[in-house]
Design an enzyme around this catalytic site. Structure first.
Site, PDB file in Angstrom:
ATOM      1  N   LEU A 292       0.817  -1.209   0.000  1.00 44.14           N
ATOM      2  CA  LEU A 292       0.000   0.000   0.000  1.00 44.14           C
ATOM      3  C   LEU A 292       0.857   1.268   0.000  1.00 44.14           C
ATOM      4  O   LEU A 292       1.709   1.453   0.883  1.00 44.14           O
ATOM      5  CB  LEU A 292      -0.927   0.002   1.217  1.00 44.14           C
ATOM      6  CG  LEU A 292      -1.862   1.201   1.352  1.00 44.14           C
ATOM      7  CD1 LEU A 292      -2.835   1.250   0.187  1.00 44.14           C
ATOM      8  CD2 LEU A 292      -2.612   1.157   2.682  1.00 44.14           C
ATOM      9  N   ASP A 293       0.625   2.138  -1.003  1.00 45.58           N
ATOM     10  CA  ASP A 293       1.299   3.437  -1.117  1.00 45.58           C
ATOM     11  C   ASP A 293       2.811   3.310  -1.183  1.00 45.58           C
ATOM     12  O   ASP A 293       3.544   4.226  -0.787  1.00 45.58           O
ATOM     13  CB  ASP A 293       0.899   4.359   0.045  1.00 45.58           C
ATOM     14  CG  ASP A 293      -0.589   4.656   0.079  1.00 45.58           C
ATOM     15  OD1 ASP A 293      -1.224   4.624  -0.993  1.00 45.58           O
ATOM     16  OD2 ASP A 293      -1.128   4.891   1.166  1.00 45.58           O
ATOM     17  N   GLU A 294       3.310   2.182  -1.685  1.00 44.56           N
ATOM     18  CA  GLU A 294       4.756   1.958  -1.754  1.00 44.56           C
ATOM     19  C   GLU A 294       5.248   1.819  -3.191  1.00 44.56           C
ATOM     20  O   GLU A 294       6.427   1.564  -3.421  1.00 44.56           O
ATOM     21  CB  GLU A 294       5.139   0.693  -0.974  1.00 44.56           C
ATOM     22  CG  GLU A 294       4.925   0.775   0.523  1.00 44.56           C
ATOM     23  CD  GLU A 294       6.015   1.541   1.243  1.00 44.56           C
ATOM     24  OE1 GLU A 294       6.955   1.990   0.555  1.00 44.56           O
ATOM     25  OE2 GLU A 294       5.908   1.701   2.469  1.00 44.56           O
TER      26      GLU A 294
END
Length: 282
Positions: A226-228
């Protein structure tokens, strides 16, 4: 006269430039633009080249076959397409439509080198806006229990529309690992924070609590982490101690729309090449 874009990356080695440029020269491809970069850490070479067919002495099929042989030799990952062969984009949105509106406006004005072919949403709120632009709108509500089926419907729409890129224009659902893997390198998200800080939910509230002096937004490729995902663009806006959370959210909407539009444009122009967890923008 028609122009084409060739972009590729490969392990760096002596003669890479000579191999690709001599192949194009022998075929009569007239080069009009070149950008390249060598990463000294990963030792990979990245290149984007634009050429036209004013003096081309072979068919594009033949040129592609010749380049495939060179690419195999160089162990290169590559894309070759006509400049006017616009990528087909499917947009996904939830309740907030500021990013959706920005993309549709730029597309309608001819400022986005892409063909938007449809919009999916887990809310009905954007139907009027989407249909006003003459695009199909797919309402796909989702709950925790129906998420697997809903994601299959998203993939079905994506396939039905011959989509090449899924753009999450403030689509506020976390994609499953399976869907992320299915769309690896073909999905872009906008996160309303200057990543890697304030990942996850309510980043503006947490930024206000920390008293930050700059807020931002990050457009990145979607991965199972997530969000990486690899970052494409980031934009910021200065604030001060008087800026409320509500004002931060309003300012942030402009930043989010700009960052996402820029990322989509760069992707569609084949200027973004993956370099592990990072990107090279040419």
């Amino acid at each position: 006269m028609r122009s084409y874009i060739l972009s590729f990356s490969c392990p760096d080695r002596l003669g890479v430039v000579a191999r690709y440029s001599s192949l194009l020269a022998d075929a009569g491809a007239f080069i009009t633009e070149v950008s390249n970069y060598t990463d000294p850490v990963t030792e990979r070479f990245f290149l984007r080249c634009v050429f036209d067919d004013r003096a081309l002495n072979v068919t594009m099929d033949t040129l592609s076959q010749r380049w495939q042989a060179v690419a195999d030799e160089l162990n290169a990952t590559w894309v070759l397409r006509a400049s006017d062969d616009l990528p087909r984009i499917v947009l996904a949105v939830s309740a907030q439509d500021h990013c959706l509106s920005a993309l549709l406006t730029k597309w309608r004005a001819g400022a986005l080198p892409a063909e938007i072919v449809g919009v999916v949403s887990n809310h009905e709120l954007s139907r009027g806006l989407v249909e006003w632009h003459g695009l199909p709108f797919y309402y796909l509500p989702v709950t925790k229990e129906t998420k697997p089926q809903q994601e299959q419907e998203i993939l079905s729409v994506f396939s039905e529309l011959d989509g090449e890129l899924l753009v999450l224009a403030r689509y506020m659902q976390i994609l499953s690992d399976g869907l992320c893997q299915e769309l690896a390198g073909r999905a872009i998200n906008i996160h309303h924070s200057f990543l890697p800080g304030f990942k996850g939910a309510k980043p503006y509230h947490r930024a206000w609590e920390r008293g930050v002096k700059v807020i931002g937004a990050t457009a990145h490729y979607v991965t199972a982490d997530l969000d990486e995902g690899p970052i494409i663009t980031q934009e910021v806006r200065p604030i001060d101690h008087e800026t409320t959370v509500e004002r931060m959210i309003h300012l942030g909407q402009d930043v989010e729309a700009n960052a996402l539009s820029q990322a989509v444009r760069l992707h569609c122009e084949q200027r973004v090449l993956l370099n592990g967890q990072r990107t090279v923008i040419l």
